[in-house]
Design an enzyme around this catalytic site. Structure first.
Site, PDB file in Angstrom:
ATOM      1  N   ASP A   1       0.862  -1.242   0.000  1.00 40.49           N
ATOM      2  CA  ASP A   1       0.000   0.000   0.000  1.00 40.49           C
ATOM      3  C   ASP A   1       0.861   1.241   0.000  1.00 40.49           C
ATOM      4  OD1 ASP A   1      -2.067  -1.646  -0.193  1.00 40.49           O
ATOM      5  OD2 ASP A   1      -2.496  -1.495   1.948  1.00 40.49           O
ATOM      6  N   THR A   2       0.855   1.941  -0.560  1.00 41.88           N
ATOM      7  CA  THR A   2       1.732   2.888  -1.225  1.00 41.88           C
ATOM      8  C   THR A   2       1.031   4.228  -1.383  1.00 41.88           C
ATOM      9  OG1 THR A   2       2.713   1.060  -2.381  1.00 41.88           O
ATOM     10  CG2 THR A   2       2.914   3.193  -3.436  1.00 41.88           C
ATOM     11  N   VAL A   3       1.815   5.290  -1.564  1.00 45.26           N
ATOM     12  CA  VAL A   3       1.241   6.567  -1.960  1.00 45.26           C
ATOM     13  C   VAL A   3       1.930   7.035  -3.231  1.00 45.26           C
ATOM     14  CG1 VAL A   3       0.514   7.291   0.344  1.00 45.26           C
ATOM     15  CG2 VAL A   3       2.803   7.906  -0.465  1.00 45.26           C
TER      16      VAL A   3
ATOM     17  N   SER B   1       6.550   4.167  -0.352  1.00 45.33           N
ATOM     18  CA  SER B   1       5.755   3.134   0.303  1.00 45.33           C
ATOM     19  C   SER B   1       6.521   2.449   1.413  1.00 45.33           C
ATOM     20  CB  SER B   1       5.338   2.087  -0.744  1.00 45.33           C
ATOM     21  OG  SER B   1       4.719   0.968  -0.150  1.00 45.33           O
TER      22      SER B   1
END
Length: 527
Positions: A341-343, A360
């Site tokens: 899950d990352t931005v 991330s």
């Protein structure tokens, strides 16, 4: 779309976009704004990103006309090996805990980018993050959903420090609840004052090593001190007149390019983007590209990855020939390329420099290990390795794992776009769908971003997920071809959360999109 002739910051949280836009208004570059926005995201989305994770960047430098790539992913500790894990009782690579931790690369990546492209003082870029961590911020609905999920809560409850920092009053914060993290504020202050040395050699490094040793980890001071993010050459392919760029392995960007090469062999549907044939083509292209990705992707410093062969148009045509237009394929295997899950955020400044930036700590709250007294979690990127000695991605000390996070970039005739869509294995397939929506069907960047998507976690099998906005007739016809469809909400985070900014260098006007699947916003530079 958000349309402006000044800079724009597009991120998955309004506070981060605001921080980036304010930096632009003070004369900061796209890189300055990206660092400020990224630091804020580490505060307000602690399950997704932060200083305990890695970073990848594509950066368009308008003055030189050059596209730069940065790989800010860290390697496994030197003493971590399959033999060591076997001795600890592991038969597969752990996906959480201290042995899933690799050297965090984000802070040095920020520093490398700032040294080359920054304008404002380094310390100034961390003020918004420090303020939000100190004074607190209200938790938004999407972030609350992640924070309150059962896997997140279980991971945080497993260690006292994680529970103390991220489960105030013994439970995850609710939507609208004010969350503070004074420990993280202090860590950011140290980085602002002392630079990356604070993280890799100073007080933060010492805290990471104490934490690692307490859990039986193998990381050493030498592992941290030796790390250096590196500039790399982007890889690309042509797709219907556009040049689309990704970063080379150890990231999975080449899978998006392979998908596009396969998709390009068949014309876009004259019926439109909801045609069954279009969806079938995209799904089958994804399976073929991912089969090759999982077979060949690895750290190119330690294993040969045949990138040029995999991205050749000839190889794309040979893979496309395997698509049966009348039936889904549930047992796709890798090909044999000739010769493996990352931005997310994107920012454009007033000069037309574009940062395509992804960062991330991997799965929600990373390894689950919170660094003592520093308020951030260490990533679990080591989970991307395999223990199979015959695979190029086998674990080795000093080696970088298979990485999922990928920034994207595309250009044609003075039009340049930074784009990205987070979400683990979802990312290359989401990139390819976005590019096709924009290029093949004439959607603007906001339409292309929010248009319904499918996702599939692995190449094998007939299963996939599709958002409910796809017409029922198309879903029925795909089912008749053999696809086993799970229908999701109209807008679901399972399809990833993206941002995009298109810069027209002929007019100086920027067009920005922010995905409605997140809480984010594209915010223009204020006057």
């Amino acid at each position: 779309m958000v349309v402006s002739h000044r800079g724009i910051a597009a991120t998955s949280h309004p506070f981060a976009s605001q921080a980036g836009a304010q930096v632009l208004a003070r004369g900061g570059s796209a890189v300055d704004a990206a660092i400020a926005a990224n630091a804020v995201l580490g505060v307000v989305e602690p399950m997704s990103c932060g200083i305990g994770g890695d970073l990848f960047v594509l950066y368009w430098e308008a003055k030189s006309g050059k596209l730069w790539g940065l790989n800010g992913s860290g390697p496994a500790p030197g003493a971590l090996s399959p033999g060591f894990l076997n001795s600890q009782g592991f038969t597969t690579m752990p996906i959480s805990g201290i042995h899933a931790v690799t050297v965090p690369g984000a802070v040095d990546g920020w520093s490398k980018m700032h040294s080359r492209f920054g304008r404002l003082p380094w310390a100034d870029l961390f003020l918004p993050a420090i303020t939000h961590a100190t004074e607190g911020y209200p938790v938004t609905e999407t972030i609350a959903e992640h924070w309150n999920s059962s896997p997140s809560v279980a991971k945080l409850e497993a260690t006292p420090e994680a529970a103390r920092v991220f489960l105030p009053s013994g439970c995850p914060p609710r939507e609208g609840q004010i969350m503070r993290n004074p420990d993280l504020a202090r860590a950011c202050q140290l980085i602002a004052r002392e630079g990356p040395a604070a993280f890799y050699k100073g007080e933060i490094a010492q805290a990471m090593l104490r934490t690692s040793q307490r859990f039986g980890g193998t990381m050493t001071a030498a592992d941290l001190a030796a790390f250096s993010a590196e500039f790399v050459e982007p890889i690309g392919t042509d797709y219907h007149g556009w040049r689309v760029w990704e970063l080379p392995p150890n990231g999975q960007g080449m899978a998006a390019l392979m998908m596009l090469n396969i998709m390009e062999t068949q014309p876009a549907s004259a019926i439109g983007p909801f045609a069954t044939a279009e969806w079938h083509k995209r799904i089958e292209a994804m399976k073929l590209a991912y089969a090759d990705l999982h077979r060949f992707n690895a750290d190119p410093k330690m294993s040969r990855v045949p990138v040029a062969e995999l991205l050749s148009k000839e190889y794309g045509r040979s893979r496309a020939a395997l698509i049966n237009p009348c039936a889904a394929n549930g047992s796709v295997g890798p090909g044999t390329p000739p010769g493996c899950d990352t931005v997310y955020l994107t920012i454009v400044d007033r000069e037309g420099n574009i940062a395509s930036w992804i960062q991330s700590i991997y799965q929600n709250f990373g390894s689950g290990i919170t660094v003592d007294g520093m308020g951030f979690n260490l990533q679990n990127r080591g989970g991307g390795f395999t223990l199979d000695p015959a695979h190029p991605n086998v674990l080795a000390g000093g080696k970088r794992p298979f990485h999922t996070i990928i920034p994207g970039f595309m250009e044609r005739d003075g039009l340049r776009m930074g784009f990205g869509i987070m979400g683990g294995p979802n990312q290359p397939q989401a990139h390819a769908q976005f590019v096709s929506n924009f290029v093949d069907y004439g959607m603007n960047v906001q339409q292309a971003m929010e248009s319904p998507r499918f996702t599939k976690s692995a190449p094998a099998g007939f299963d996939l997920s599709i958002e409910s906005r796809v017409p029922v007739t198309t879903l029925q016809e795909l089912s008749a071809l053999g696809h086993e469809i799970a229908i999701r909400k109209a807008y679901t985070q399972e399809m990833g959360r993206g941002q995009a900014i298109l810069h027209d260098s002929n007019t100086g006007v920027n067009f920005a999109a922010s995905d409605p699947r997140a809480d984010g916003a594209a915010i223009p530079e204020p006057v």
